[in-house]
Design an enzyme around this catalytic site. Structure first.
Site, mmCIF file in Angstrom:
data_model
loop_
_atom_site.group_PDB
_atom_site.id
_atom_site.type_symbol
_atom_site.label_atom_id
_atom_site.label_comp_id
_atom_site.label_asym_id
_atom_site.label_seq_id
_atom_site.Cartn_x
_atom_site.Cartn_y
_atom_site.Cartn_z
ATOM 1 N N CYS A 104 20.122 -43.290 -0.995
ATOM 2 C CA CYS A 104 18.080 -43.480 -1.010
ATOM 3 C C CYS A 104 18.693 -44.638 -1.921
ATOM 4 O O CYS A 104 19.718 -43.918 -2.815
ATOM 5 C CB CYS A 104 18.337 -42.589 -1.761
ATOM 6 S SG CYS A 104 16.212 -42.112 -1.600
ATOM 7 N N LYS A 134 11.121 -34.769 5.706
ATOM 8 C CA LYS A 134 11.449 -34.483 4.873
ATOM 9 C C LYS A 134 10.093 -34.175 3.531
ATOM 10 O O LYS A 134 9.323 -35.521 3.372
ATOM 11 C CB LYS A 134 12.061 -34.896 3.539
ATOM 12 C CG LYS A 134 11.954 -35.209 2.105
ATOM 13 C CD LYS A 134 13.026 -36.554 1.724
ATOM 14 C CE LYS A 134 13.634 -36.746 0.075
ATOM 15 N NZ LYS A 134 13.934 -37.544 -0.432
ATOM 16 N N ARG A 189 15.010 -33.806 -9.985
ATOM 17 C CA ARG A 189 14.462 -34.680 -10.749
ATOM 18 C C ARG A 189 14.514 -34.604 -11.796
ATOM 19 O O ARG A 189 15.297 -36.031 -12.191
ATOM 20 C CB ARG A 189 12.722 -34.980 -10.682
ATOM 21 C CG ARG A 189 12.665 -35.354 -9.374
ATOM 22 C CD ARG A 189 10.788 -35.586 -9.255
ATOM 23 N NE ARG A 189 10.416 -35.577 -7.892
ATOM 24 C CZ ARG A 189 9.644 -35.459 -7.375
ATOM 25 N NH1 ARG A 189 8.406 -35.325 -7.593
ATOM 26 N NH2 ARG A 189 9.856 -35.977 -5.351
ATOM 27 N N ARG A 200 5.089 -40.199 -4.399
ATOM 28 C CA ARG A 200 5.835 -40.152 -2.870
ATOM 29 C C ARG A 200 5.483 -40.101 -1.633
ATOM 30 O O ARG A 200 6.389 -40.000 -0.727
ATOM 31 C CB ARG A 200 6.810 -39.352 -3.195
ATOM 32 C CG ARG A 200 8.283 -40.281 -4.377
ATOM 33 C CD ARG A 200 10.017 -39.268 -4.046
ATOM 34 N NE ARG A 200 10.647 -40.226 -5.156
ATOM 35 C CZ ARG A 200 11.517 -39.504 -6.006
ATOM 36 N NH1 ARG A 200 11.206 -37.929 -6.079
ATOM 37 N NH2 ARG A 200 12.221 -40.113 -7.282
ATOM 38 N N GLU A 226 8.560 -36.771 13.741
ATOM 39 C CA GLU A 226 9.884 -37.872 12.704
ATOM 40 C C GLU A 226 11.363 -37.218 12.966
ATOM 41 O O GLU A 226 12.154 -38.073 12.856
ATOM 42 C CB GLU A 226 9.903 -37.132 11.850
ATOM 43 C CG GLU A 226 8.545 -37.509 10.062
ATOM 44 C CD GLU A 226 8.859 -39.184 9.987
ATOM 45 O OE1 GLU A 226 9.898 -39.710 10.019
ATOM 46 O OE2 GLU A 226 8.155 -39.596 9.313
ATOM 47 N N LYS A 282 13.567 -30.453 4.672
ATOM 48 C CA LYS A 282 13.521 -29.822 3.157
ATOM 49 C C LYS A 282 12.299 -29.748 2.883
ATOM 50 O O LYS A 282 11.504 -30.948 2.899
ATOM 51 C CB LYS A 282 14.490 -31.102 3.108
ATOM 52 C CG LYS A 282 14.838 -31.214 1.604
ATOM 53 C CD LYS A 282 15.376 -32.464 1.083
ATOM 54 C CE LYS A 282 15.209 -32.514 -0.328
ATOM 55 N NZ LYS A 282 16.035 -33.481 -0.928
ATOM 56 N N SER A 302 15.817 -28.027 -5.259
ATOM 57 C CA SER A 302 16.239 -27.381 -6.293
ATOM 58 C C SER A 302 15.078 -26.030 -7.086
ATOM 59 O O SER A 302 15.221 -25.283 -8.121
ATOM 60 C CB SER A 302 16.058 -28.785 -7.334
ATOM 61 O OG SER A 302 14.498 -28.822 -7.857
ATOM 62 N N TYR A 348 22.393 -24.210 -3.824
ATOM 63 C CA TYR A 348 23.250 -24.691 -5.365
ATOM 64 C C TYR A 348 23.760 -22.641 -4.744
ATOM 65 O O TYR A 348 24.002 -22.730 -5.834
ATOM 66 C CB TYR A 348 21.531 -24.557 -5.722
ATOM 67 C CG TYR A 348 20.896 -26.735 -6.465
ATOM 68 C CD1 TYR A 348 21.552 -27.281 -5.926
ATOM 69 C CD2 TYR A 348 20.281 -26.060 -5.237
ATOM 70 C CE1 TYR A 348 21.186 -28.498 -6.450
ATOM 71 C CE2 TYR A 348 19.288 -27.423 -5.082
ATOM 72 C CZ TYR A 348 20.346 -28.709 -5.548
ATOM 73 O OH TYR A 348 19.435 -30.152 -5.068
HETATM 74 ZN ZN LIG Z 1 15.118 -41.000 -2.506
#
Ligand SMILES: [Zn+2]
Length: 341
Positions: free
Chosen positions: A129, A208, A218, A230, A246, A261, A287, A326
């Site tokens: 990305c 996503k 972030r 976004r 998708e 995600k 996260s 994580y």
């Molecule tokens: Zn990105």
């Protein structure tokens, strides 16, 4: 078997499900879903120009790593039994087109080489990305001026292709395009093949959502958009059928595996994808999912280990073969402990 109630009515109990829950060994015998450390992927944040580990405030237990910390991290993961990592980079400088993403000496490219030197067999997945490398923090390049700028899908594609090739050349086994630009998988597959990287696999972030659960990431990756959000390219969390479209599109474009995600808020999509395709399915416990469990555990409101493992097994039960989390190394250690009890 029937039961006579106080009212005199008799009740037939058709299912005696408790028979198979009676002992730990019986429960183990009939368990449908089992987690294994090999299915877990540990995300790693690589910080250019840093050394050692720097804790990430909103993600207790997670750090940004300097290149010098990678040999020890590789050993830690191998000892825990985690065999796969997903890499994100924090470059020392950013520009409008995100050129750090495809720099041959970029932070992730250098990180891949360091990890490969430390562990030849480690599965290295590199995120593809631009948002960590662009000064504006968006996942593609901009069209128009700041005030009413939009993200230019087709101009971004070539740059994503270059990024994927650069990561493959550095030694990534798998590239994982996450920009949600239309056509990104097809362009990346063509770019990889043309560059002689036909063996590099694509794990497409196919579905996503524009999720509020990405908040702590972030901070971790220093990738908050400088303006806007976004939602013009990531999916509306309200849409499930669109997510399946998708997924179909990414598979048609050549994805080897697909990712969904965030994970827990999207278990219906994991199950839907499982019913629809035979390719490996990954789910990313993001996260905010991690931070929420950590915060509640720190306050004594939830049992960290029990809730983390329950969330991971739920993601697997929904149909995920691969879980990016994580809790990776920590969960793997718990699973090994459980196995030896
Ligand atoms: Zn990105």
């Amino acid at each position: 078997m029937s039961l006579t109630l106080e009212t005199g009515n008799t009740l037939r109990i058709a299912l005696r499900g408790r028979r198979l829950r009676r002992t730990r060994a019986l429960r183990g015998l009939v368990r449908e879903t089992r987690l294994h450390p090999e299915m877990l992927v540990q995300p790693i944040f690589l910080q250019a120009g840093a050394s050692g580990r720097e804790p990430i405030g909103a993600m207790p237990g997670q750090d940004r790593l300097g290149l010098d910390a990678l040999p020890e991290e590789a050993t830690r993961l191998r000892t825990a039994g985690v065999r796969s990592v997903l890499l994100f980079g924090l470059p020392s400088s950013k520009d409008t087109i995100g050129s750090g993403a495809w720099a041959a000496d970029g932070i992730v490219q250098a990180g891949i080489r360091a990890l490969r030197a430390a562990d030849r067999e480690l599965v290295i997945i590199a995120d593809v990305c631009l948002c960590e490398y662009t000064s504006h923090g968006h996942c593609g390049v901009l069209a128009g001026s700041d005030e009413d700028a939009t993200i230019d899908n087709d101009r971004s594609l070539e740059l994503l292709g270059r990024t994927a090739v650069s990561l493959a050349e550095a030694g990534a086994d798998i590239v994982a395009p996450s920009a949600m630009m239309d056509g990104q998988v097809a362009v990346i597959r063509a770019a990889l093949d043309e560059a002689g990287q036909a063996q590099t696999a694509i794990l497409a972030y196919a579905a996503k959502h524009a999720s509020a659960f990405y908040g702590p990431f972030r901070e971790a990756a220093d990738s908050a958009p400088a303006f806007g959000d976004r939602r013009s390219y990531q999916m509306d969390p309200a849409n499930g059928r669109e997510a399946l479209r998708e997924i179909d599109a990414d598979l048609a474009e050549g994805a080897d595996m697909i990712m969904i995600k965030p994970a827990l808020p999207s278990l219906d999509l994991v199950a839907g994808a499982r019913a629809r395709t035979t390719v490996p399915i990954a789910a990313y416990q993001v996260s905010g999912e991690y931070a929420a469990i950590c915060a509640a555990a720190t306050n004594g409101w939830l049992d960290r280990r029990a809730v983390a493992l329950e969330s991971l097994v739920a993601i697997a039960r929904a149909g995920a073969d691969i879980i990016v989390t994580y809790f990776g190394a920590e969960a793997a250690a718990w699973l090994r402990e459980d196995a030896t009890q």
